[in-house]
Design a protein around this motif. Structure first.
Motif, short mmCIF file in Angstrom:
data_model
loop_
_atom_site.label_atom_id
_atom_site.label_comp_id
_atom_site.label_asym_id
_atom_site.label_seq_id
_atom_site.Cartn_x
_atom_site.Cartn_y
_atom_site.Cartn_z
N LEU A 106 -5.35 0.40 40.04
CA LEU A 106 -6.06 1.09 41.11
C LEU A 106 -5.09 1.89 41.98
O LEU A 106 -5.47 2.43 43.01
CB LEU A 106 -6.85 0.09 41.96
N GLY A 107 -3.85 1.95 41.54
CA GLY A 107 -2.81 2.59 42.34
C GLY A 107 -3.11 4.03 42.69
O GLY A 107 -2.81 4.49 43.80
N ASN A 108 -3.76 4.75 41.76
CA ASN A 108 -4.04 6.16 42.03
C ASN A 108 -4.97 6.32 43.22
O ASN A 108 -4.80 7.22 44.03
CB ASN A 108 -4.67 6.81 40.81
N PHE A 109 -5.96 5.41 43.29
CA PHE A 109 -6.91 5.51 44.39
C PHE A 109 -6.23 5.15 45.71
O PHE A 109 -6.48 5.77 46.74
CB PHE A 109 -8.11 4.61 44.13
N ALA A 110 -5.34 4.13 45.64
CA ALA A 110 -4.60 3.74 46.84
C ALA A 110 -3.76 4.91 47.33
O ALA A 110 -3.74 5.21 48.54
CB ALA A 110 -3.72 2.53 46.56
N SER A 111 -3.11 5.61 46.40
CA SER A 111 -2.26 6.71 46.85
C SER A 111 -3.10 7.88 47.36
O SER A 111 -2.68 8.61 48.25
CB SER A 111 -1.30 7.16 45.74
#
Lengths: 305, 272
Positions: free
Chosen positions: A70-75
Motif C-alpha cells: 500500500l506504499g504507493n497510496f501512502a506516498s
C-alpha cells in the motif's frame, strides 16, 4: 404481452457480444490498474513488480496478496504535489461547471424558445463543434490567444490595452478552453429538458399573476433542474481528469491530476504511482459517476418524448 | 400549442444565442482563415495562398499519421457500431435480463470516464497479456470508447419507436428475428449511420487514449498534431487542422442528408 416476451429472447442474445467486450476491455483493465497500483516500481520493462500469478493456484495467489504494497497510496497522501493536484482538479472542475451552467443555460433557453421549425438548425449549430476535433479547437484558441494573436491585436487596435497581454499559459486561458470545449455537453441536455417542458404551465403562471421573471424562477427553473444536473455531471466528471486543455493552455507550475498522471506515466515511467493516482481518482469520481448513470439511464430508457 | 407571446424570441434570448454561437465558431473560422495565410508569421497577413497545403504533401510523418488515423477510425467505428447497436437492442428490447445493470453501467461509464484513466487501464491490460501495441490495440481501445456513444444514440431511437409495428409484423407470421430485420432495422438505420459517423469522428479526434495504447512508430494524427502544437503555432498545422475540419463537416452534412432522406427523426443526430 406474449409477443413482447418472444421478442425479448433474441434481444437478450444480442447482449452477449457487447457484454463480453465491455467486460474484457473496460472492467478487466481497471482490475489491472488496481493490481499495479499495489506493486513496487522497478526499472525494467514493464516497469513494475510483482505480478499476481494467475497460474499458480490459490496458495500462490495468497502469497502474492501478502506481498501487496500500500506504499504507493501512502506516498500519494504524504506528498503535497499529489494532494494539491487533486484539489486543483476539483476546484477547476467545480468552477468550470458553474461557469458552464451560467453560460449554457441562456443558450439552451434561447434555443428552446425559438420557433419550433428553427430549433433543429440551432441544435445542429451547437452539435457541429462537438464533432470537430477537440484538439483542433484548443489549437484554434492558441492561435487567437498567443502573444501576437488576434485577441491582443484587436485589444491593441481598440486601445483597450497599450501592450500585449499574456493570455497563454494562464488559468484564464484554461477556463476559456474548458468552457469552450464542454459547452455542447451542457447545452444539449439542458435544451432537451427545456424543449420538453409544457409551456401551458407558464401560461397558467401568467394567468395567476406571475411576472415573466417570477414564472421563470418558480416554474421553468425547478422543472429544468434535472437537465442542469445531467449537464453538470457530463461536464464535471471528465473535467476533473482533463489533460489536454490544462496542458496546452494553462501554466506548468500547478498541475491538474490528469497531467500528474500523464507525467508519472510517460515522463517518470512510474506505472505503479500512475495507477495509484487513477485508483484514487476513480474513488473520488465514484459518487458523481453513479448519479450520472442513474440520470442517463432514466433519460435514455424512459422513452417519454 | 405554444402561446405566441412565449414562442417569440426576446431580445435577451436572441443576443445570448448569437453570442453563444459566435463563441463556438469564431476560433474555428480564424484557424481556417489563417491556414490560407501566405506569411509564415501568424501576426502578419501575407495574402491568400495554398502554400501550407503544398508543404503538407511533403510531410511524410504527418501523412503516415493521417493514414493510420483513417484506418483506425474506419475499423473502430465499424466494430463499435456493431457492438453498440447490439447493446442498444438488448437494453431497449431485452427486458430485464441477467447482467443488464452491469451492461448499462459499463455503457454509460466510458462516456464520462476521464480519458487518462481509460487509456491507462487499457494499456496495462495490453501489457499484461503481452499484446504488441500498435494499430490493433488502438482499434480495440477506440471501439470500447465509441461503442457507448453508438449505443446511446441507437437506444434513444429505439425507445422512441412504436413497438406495435414489430408486434404487427409478428402477428402476421414473422419470426422475431425477421420482424427485427424487416421492420425495426430500417427504422433505426439513420441512428445507426449517425452512430457510425460519430464513432469515426471521435476516433479521429482522440489523443489521450491513443497515446496510451499505441506503440512506437504508429502515431495517429492527433498524436502527431499534439507534438507539433506543443512547440507553438505553425501554418502547416493550421492547414492539416483545416483539412480535418472540412472532412468532418462533409461527414456531418452526409449524416444529416441520410437522416433527412430516411425520414429519420431530428434527434437521431443528437449524440446525448
Amino acid at each position: 404481452m406474449t409477443i413482447r416476451r418472444i421478442f425479448s429472447g433474441p434481444a437478450r442474445l444480442a447482449a452477449i457480444a457487447p457484454l463480453v467486450w465491455l467486460t474484457l476491455f473496460f472492467l478487466l483493465p481497471f482490475g489491472f490498474v488496481l493490481k499495479i497500483s499495489l506493486s513496487h516500481t522497478v526499472i525494467a520493462q514493464p516497469p513494475y513488480a510483482p505480478l499476481i500469478p494467475l497460474t499458480g493456484g490459490f496458495e500462490a495467489l495468497r502469497a502474492a496478496l501478502a506481498q501487496l504494497d500500500l506504499g504507493n497510496f501512502a506516498s500519494l497522501a504524504a506528498d503535497e504535489l499529489y494532494v494539491m493536484s487533486y484539489v486543483r482538479s476539483l476546484v477547476v472542475a467545480s468552477a468550470s461547471t458553474a461557469l458552464l451552467v451560467a453560460i449554457g443555460y441562456p443558450i439552451a433557453y434561447g434555443m428552446a424558445r425559438l420557433p419550433p421549425a428553427r430549433q433543429p438548425l440551432a441544435m445542429m449549430l451547437v452539435i457541429v463543434p462537438f464533432w470537430t476535433s477537440f484538439l483542433i479547437r484548443i489549437y484554434a484558441w492558441i492561435n487567437v490567444l498567443q502573444h501576437d494573436g488576434l485577441l491582443n491585436r484587436v485589444l491593441l487596435a481598440l486601445h483597450v490595452v497599450d501592450k500585449p497581454v499574456v493570455w497563454l499559459s494562464t488559468d484564464t486561458a484554461m477556463y476559456l478552453g474548458i468552457v469552450y470545449s464542454y459547452a455542447p455537453f451542457m447545452v444539449l441536455p439542458l435544451y432537451a429538458t427545456l424543449a420538453r417542458m409544457d409551456v401551458s404551465l407558464l401560461e397558467a403562471a401568467a394567468d395567476l399573476g406571475c411576472s415573466r421573471l417570477k414564472a421563470f424562477w418558480l416554474v421553468t427553473l425547478p422543472l429544468s433542474l434535472r437537465g442542469v444536473a445531467a449537464g453538470a455531471l457530463l461536464c464535471f466528471i471528465p473535467i476533473v481528469g482533463e489533460f489536454v486543455i490544462p496542458d496546452l493552455l494553462a501554466g506548468s507550475e500547478r498541475l491538474m491530476i490528469g497531467q500528474t498522471l500523464w507525467l508519472e506515466f510517460f515522463t517518470n515511467k512510474d506505472w505503479p504511482v500512475a495507477s495509484s493516482i487513477a485508483v484514487v481518482l476513480l474513488a473520488v469520481l465514484l459518487l458523481p459517476l453513479l448519479v450520472f448513470q442513474r440520470l442517463e439511464r432514466r433519460s435514455v430508457e424512459g422513452g417519454t418524448r | 400549442m405554444r402561446a405566441r407571446a412565449l414562442a417569440g424570441l426576446s431580445a435577451f434570448n436572441a443576443v445570448s444565442l448569437a453570442l453563444g454561437l459566435a463563441f463556438l465558431y469564431l476560433p474555428i473560422v480564424i484557424l481556417v482563415a489563417y491556414s490560407f495565410n501566405a506569411s509564415r508569421l501568424v501576426a502578419v497577413w501575407g495574402g491568400w495562398s495554398l502554400r501550407w497545403y503544398g508543404e503538407l504533401l511533403h510531410d511524410r510523418a504527418m501523412l503516415d499519421a493521417a493514414w493510420m488515423s483513417l484506418r483506425v477510425g474506419v475499423c473502430a467505428a465499424t466494430a463499435a457500431t456493431l457492438l453498440g447497436t447490439l447493446a442498444a437492442v438488448a437494453l431497449a428490447r431485452g427486458g430485464g435480463f441477467l447482467g443488464r445493470t452491469l451492461m448499462s453501467g459499463m455503457l454509460y461509464a466510458p462516456l464520462v470516464m476521464p480519458e487518462v484513466m481509460t487509456g491507462l487501464a487499457l494499456l496495462l491490460l495490453f501489457v499484461a497479456v503481452d499484446a504488441e501495441r500498435g494499430f490493433w490495440t488502438v482499434v480495440i481501445a477506440h471501439t470500447t470508447l465509441t461503442m457507448c456513444f453508438v449505443a446511446v444514440i441507437v437506444q434513444s431511437r429505439l425507445a422512441g419507436l412504436d413497438r406495435s409495428l414489430e408486434e404487427a409484423a409478428m402477428d402476421l407470421g414473422c419470426s422475431p428475428a425477421r420482424a427485427f430485420a424487416a421492420v425495426t432495422l430500417p427504422l433505426i438505420a439513420p441512428a445507426i449511420a449517425a452512430g457510425w459517423m460519430l464513432a469515426f469522428t471521435l476516433s479521429l479526434d482522440d489523443l489521450v487514449i491513443a497515446s496510451f495504447t499505441t506503440g512506437p512508430g504508429s502515431a495517429t494524427l492527433p498524436i502527431r498534431i499534439y507534438s507539433e502544437v506543443r512547440l507553438g503555432v505553425r501554418p502547416e498545422i493550421n492547414a492539416i487542422c483545416a483539412l480535418v475540419i472540412v472532412a468532418v463537416a462533409l461527414l456531418i452534412v452526409a449524416a444529416s442528408l441520410i437522416t433527412k432522406f430516411a425520414g429519420g427523426s431530428r434527434d437521431a443526430a443528437a449524440p446525448l
